[in-house]
Scaffold this active site. Structure first.
Site, PDB file in Angstrom:
ATOM      1  N   LYS A   1      -3.759  -9.629  -7.139  1.00  0.00           N
ATOM      2  CA  LYS A   1      -5.053 -10.080  -6.608  1.00  0.00           C
ATOM      3  C   LYS A   1      -6.150  -9.108  -7.048  1.00  0.00           C
ATOM      4  O   LYS A   1      -5.877  -7.921  -7.281  1.00  0.00           O
ATOM      5  CB  LYS A   1      -5.017 -10.203  -5.086  1.00  0.00           C
ATOM      6  CG  LYS A   1      -5.032  -8.899  -4.347  1.00  0.00           C
ATOM      7  CD  LYS A   1      -5.337  -9.064  -2.858  1.00  0.00           C
ATOM      8  CE  LYS A   1      -5.297  -7.671  -2.236  1.00  0.00           C
ATOM      9  NZ  LYS A   1      -5.597  -7.552  -0.863  1.00  0.00           N
TER      10      LYS A   1
ATOM     11  N   LYS B   1     -10.549  -4.149  -4.580  1.00  0.00           N
ATOM     12  CA  LYS B   1     -11.510  -3.074  -4.827  1.00  0.00           C
ATOM     13  C   LYS B   1     -10.831  -1.717  -5.019  1.00  0.00           C
ATOM     14  O   LYS B   1     -11.371  -0.843  -5.653  1.00  0.00           O
ATOM     15  CB  LYS B   1     -12.611  -2.990  -3.762  1.00  0.00           C
ATOM     16  CG  LYS B   1     -12.215  -3.226  -2.354  1.00  0.00           C
ATOM     17  CD  LYS B   1     -13.430  -3.362  -1.445  1.00  0.00           C
ATOM     18  CE  LYS B   1     -12.980  -3.656  -0.058  1.00  0.00           C
ATOM     19  NZ  LYS B   1     -13.374  -4.627   0.751  1.00  0.00           N
TER      20      LYS B   1
ATOM     21  N   LYS C   1       0.824  -1.217   0.000  1.00  0.00           N
ATOM     22  CA  LYS C   1       0.000   0.000   0.000  1.00  0.00           C
ATOM     23  C   LYS C   1       0.849   1.253   0.000  1.00  0.00           C
ATOM     24  O   LYS C   1       0.511   2.243  -0.633  1.00  0.00           O
ATOM     25  CB  LYS C   1      -0.949   0.003   1.203  1.00  0.00           C
ATOM     26  CG  LYS C   1      -2.067  -1.006   1.025  1.00  0.00           C
ATOM     27  CD  LYS C   1      -3.252  -0.723   1.885  1.00  0.00           C
ATOM     28  CE  LYS C   1      -4.387  -1.631   1.430  1.00  0.00           C
ATOM     29  NZ  LYS C   1      -5.465  -1.723   2.390  1.00  0.00           N
TER      30      LYS C   1
HETATM   31  P1  TYM Z   1     -10.902  -6.908   3.150  1.00  0.00           P
HETATM   32  O1  TYM Z   1     -12.075  -6.029   3.345  1.00  0.00           O
HETATM   33  O2  TYM Z   1      -9.744  -6.400   2.368  1.00  0.00           O
HETATM   34  O3  TYM Z   1     -11.362  -8.263   2.503  1.00  0.00           O
HETATM   35  C1  TYM Z   1     -12.439  -8.997   3.042  1.00  0.00           C
HETATM   36  C2  TYM Z   1     -12.186 -10.474   2.868  1.00  0.00           C
HETATM   37  O4  TYM Z   1     -12.035 -10.787   1.483  1.00  0.00           O
HETATM   38  C3  TYM Z   1     -10.821 -11.499   1.285  1.00  0.00           C
HETATM   39  N1  TYM Z   1     -10.282 -11.129  -0.048  1.00  0.00           N
HETATM   40  C4  TYM Z   1     -10.080 -11.988  -1.052  1.00  0.00           C
HETATM   41  N2  TYM Z   1     -10.264 -13.314  -1.144  1.00  0.00           N
HETATM   42  C5  TYM Z   1      -9.974 -13.909  -2.327  1.00  0.00           C
HETATM   43  N3  TYM Z   1      -9.499 -13.232  -3.404  1.00  0.00           N
HETATM   44  C6  TYM Z   1      -9.283 -11.900  -3.357  1.00  0.00           C
HETATM   45  N4  TYM Z   1      -8.830 -11.255  -4.426  1.00  0.00           N
HETATM   46  C7  TYM Z   1      -9.589 -11.218  -2.140  1.00  0.00           C
HETATM   47  N5  TYM Z   1      -9.512  -9.922  -1.757  1.00  0.00           N
HETATM   48  C8  TYM Z   1      -9.939  -9.891  -0.473  1.00  0.00           C
HETATM   49  C9  TYM Z   1      -9.917 -11.041   2.407  1.00  0.00           C
HETATM   50  O5  TYM Z   1      -8.881 -11.970   2.646  1.00  0.00           O
HETATM   51  C10 TYM Z   1     -10.890 -10.932   3.558  1.00  0.00           C
HETATM   52  O6  TYM Z   1     -11.115 -12.195   4.157  1.00  0.00           O
HETATM   53  N6  TYM Z   1      -8.383  -6.631   7.440  1.00  0.00           N
HETATM   54  C11 TYM Z   1      -9.516  -7.272   6.803  1.00  0.00           C
HETATM   55  C12 TYM Z   1     -10.823  -7.075   7.550  1.00  0.00           C
HETATM   56  C13 TYM Z   1     -10.736  -7.424   8.988  1.00  0.00           C
HETATM   57  C14 TYM Z   1     -10.768  -8.726   9.550  1.00  0.00           C
HETATM   58  C15 TYM Z   1     -10.645  -8.531  10.949  1.00  0.00           C
HETATM   59  C16 TYM Z   1     -10.923  -9.998   9.008  1.00  0.00           C
HETATM   60  C17 TYM Z   1     -10.587  -6.539   9.991  1.00  0.00           C
HETATM   61  N7  TYM Z   1     -10.532  -7.203  11.182  1.00  0.00           N
HETATM   62  C18 TYM Z   1     -10.646  -9.614  11.827  1.00  0.00           C
HETATM   63  C19 TYM Z   1     -10.912 -11.085   9.894  1.00  0.00           C
HETATM   64  C20 TYM Z   1     -10.767 -10.879  11.286  1.00  0.00           C
HETATM   65  C21 TYM Z   1      -9.668  -6.690   5.408  1.00  0.00           C
HETATM   66  O7  TYM Z   1      -9.264  -5.609   5.141  1.00  0.00           O
HETATM   67  O8  TYM Z   1     -10.392  -7.453   4.571  1.00  0.00           O
END
Ligand code: TYM
Length: 330
Positions: free
Chosen positions: A196, A199, A114
């Site tokens: 990957k 968004k 990032k």
């Molecule tokens: P975030 O919002 O970036 O993504 C949400 C979930 O989607 C998964 N993900 C993907 N899986 C497969 N292919 C992809 N291209 C892809 N992009 C995203 C992510 O692995 C995630 O599971 N930090 C986390 C949110 C969070 C969280 C937590 C998760 C905050 N606290 C505690 C679990 C436990 C995040 O930014 O996810």
């Protein structure tokens, strides 16, 4: 009480990657793991680690909450809540910041990626983000955390912090485990299958958003980058574009790569992509229909109210124990 916990950041509209790597699995795990309570939340405090427009953020928070239900989560055994509505998350994050080392945070690949993209105005919260994520997990003594592959390193850090705290202050936290699916945990960008699907991409053509028009989704799949080999075969090294499309196909239809290869033996990429476009569109059309129902429903508001109460009850108790163990206060 055994808890499974996960969250999604409300930055923009969730993608097909979020769906296949995370959202879709929550409901599936709920069906299989009936003796677990599911704590699923909208990670809005995580969203503000990069600048957000307040009005858009508010809408995105509601959208993510509605999408959880639209993607298959059921209200039974579910605590659905918004992270910022349970103030203990921010407080526990501070405790985690006191526990984590600078070197550990500096090693986080997501932070490094990032910072490469955003060279100016990087907030300190972007750096300490994994401490907040550890706080989210440890506050509820979550046993399992279903996430996509990109969260593996953050999860590992949460485990290290739980162990470190327990060693220093006596057994306090459950050491969490990731639930990362073998297939679909890292869906790639349709235009650049080395990256990957994300968004916050610069090129929207490579990313499918769960709430975008279906006609656009069809177009994006048909325009996905492949190779000149014209053979539907699973080979992530040599054919990353096709391997990614086959992964999407396989996760949604639950067909193996071998079955897909046999189905398209002797056919070109055109047939394969057209079929995949229809498979994805059918899946997303169902999600959109359910989303439209839930987003303005009283049912969702009530679930979030109840979720806030339940989450707060547990979080409050845990934070108090942590403060006591550390010698804080009187
Ligand atoms: P975030 O919002 O970036 O993504 C949400 C979930 O989607 C998964 N993900 C993907 N899986 C497969 N292919 C992809 N291209 C892809 N992009 C995203 C992510 O692995 C995630 O599971 N930090 C986390 C949110 C969070 C969280 C937590 C998760 C905050 N606290 C505690 C679990 C436990 C995040 O930014 O996810």
């Amino acid at each position: 009480m055994k808890i499974i916990l996960s969250g999604v950041k409300p930055t923009g509209i969730p993608t097909l990657g979020n769906y296949l790597g995370a959202l879709r699995n929550f409901g599936k795990f709920q069906e299989k793991m009936k003796d677990y309570e599911f704590f699923i939340f909208v990670a809005d405090l995580h969203a503000i680690t990069t600048p957000q427009d307040p009005l858009e953020l508010k809408q995105n928070i509601r959208n993510v909450a509605a999408l959880y239900l639209a993607c298959g989560l059921k209200p039974e055994n579910l605590t659905l809540f918004i992270q910022s509505e349970v103030h203990e998350h921010a407080e526990m994050a501070y405790i985690m910041q006191a526990l984590v080392y600078m070197g550990e945070l500096e090693r986080m690949t997501q932070y490094k990626d990032k910072v490469l993209k955003q060279t100016q105005g990087v907030s300190s919260a972007l750096f300490t983000y994994p401490a907040l994520m550890a706080a989210d997990i440890l506050l509820y003594d979550a046993k399992f955390v279903p996430v996509g592959d990109d969260q593996r390193q953050h999860l590992e850090l949460a485990r290290d912090l739980a162990i470190r705290f327990n060693n220093r202050f006596g057994k306090t936290f459950t050491v969490p485990e990731g639930l990362i699916q073998e297939k679909g945990a890292r869906i790639k960008d349709l235009q650049d299958p080395t990256k990957k699907m994300d968004k916050s991409t610069d090129n929207d053509r490579g990313c499918i958003f769960l709430l975008e028009p279906l006609s656009q989704i069809r177009k994006k799949i048909k325009a996905a980058v492949t190779d000149s080999d014209a053979c539907v075969r699973f080979d992530p090294e040599q054919k990353p574009g096709i391997a990614n499309l086959m992964t999407i196909y396989s996760v949604i239809t639950e067909k193996s790569f071998g079955e897909i290869e046999a189905m398209y033996d002797g056919k070109g990429y055109g047939d394969f992509k057209s079929d995949l476009a229809e498979i994805v569109v059918k899946e997303i059309a169902m999600i959109q229909e359910r989303y439209h129902y839930f987003v303005s429903s009283q049912e969702l508001t009530t679930l979030l109210d109840e979720g806030r109460l339940r989450a707060h009850q547990l979080a409050q108790k845990k934070l108090k124990t942590v403060y006591q163990k550390m010698g804080l206060g009187r």
